[in-house]
Scaffold this active site. Sequence first.
Site, PDB file in Angstrom:
ATOM      1  N   LYS A   1       2.650 -52.014 117.412  1.00 44.43           N
ATOM      2  CA  LYS A   1       3.485 -51.114 117.740  1.00 44.43           C
ATOM      3  C   LYS A   1       3.850 -50.764 118.908  1.00 44.43           C
ATOM      4  O   LYS A   1       4.924 -50.669 119.616  1.00 44.43           O
ATOM      5  CB  LYS A   1       3.763 -50.038 116.650  1.00 44.43           C
TER       6      LYS A   1
ATOM      7  N   ASP B   1      10.709 -45.572 111.090  1.00 42.14           N
ATOM      8  CA  ASP B   1       9.647 -44.884 110.578  1.00 42.14           C
ATOM      9  C   ASP B   1       9.991 -43.544 110.058  1.00 42.14           C
ATOM     10  O   ASP B   1      10.136 -42.901 109.058  1.00 42.14           O
ATOM     11  CB  ASP B   1       8.174 -44.686 111.054  1.00 42.14           C
TER      12      ASP B   1
END
Length: 281
Positions: free
Chosen positions: A68, A103
Amino acid sequence: MKKPDRYAVLGNPIAHSLSPEIHRSFARSLGESIVYEKLEVPIGGFSDFVDSLIEQGYKGCNITLPFKMEAYKYAERLTVRARGCGAVNTLIFGSRVTGDNTDGAGFVADVTGRFGFPIEGSSILVLGAGGGVRGLLPSLLELNPKWIAVANRTMERAEALASSFGIDAIAYEETAAEHFDLIINATSTSLSNLAPPVPKAAFAEASLAYDLVYAARPTPFMELALKSGARKAVDGLGMLIEQAAESYADWRGVRPDTGSTYGEIRSLLENRAASAAAARP
């Protein structure tokens, strides 16, 4: 005949990922045709791997551990929410590569929608100080909670994270003296079949305990929470599906309804666990 658009989830390891099943379910529900794969990326080879996907005509990809931060650096432009948390879990390929982080939006959608928890005015305890927490905090802070505290085995990491987001760091043992409405387990303990070292008293007034890990059975964190007084304890499957819906919207301009997909993937998870149990000697 036009070939279906191609997407993928990138990680290492990646065999466990349910993302292909989730996105295929979205596409079926919308009457769309896509190809979605899970691809293992060599450590140290992220940029070259993504370059090759773009050359092959892929339209975008999801990013999971441990890439990420590399995706954040790779993106040529960043959405506000990606910039706010300093990590990217969605890449959109076009004239420039855009990085997003879905997220936090996925977590908020699951907590407020599926479970009806009001974040505004609530006291929240986050366990863990890794990259996953960074993806949650901007979305939580947007909804004006009363207080957010982060606890971690290494206090220095908790303090560094807290300083970055203007929240409080707290030692695990100090959580017993505080009131929390929502407790989020963002540690990896459940993957090792363990519970984080949070005192039972911390759960006494919690309306919801949320484990970011998803599983077919209650995780050790969920079991600890319920035994310690939390009214409800849930796993992170809903967040996984909601953040995927946000990614789908990034790529295709429409956010799928997640209700039927949640039931479908929950059943799939439980059936796989039952099959694995039956196969054991």
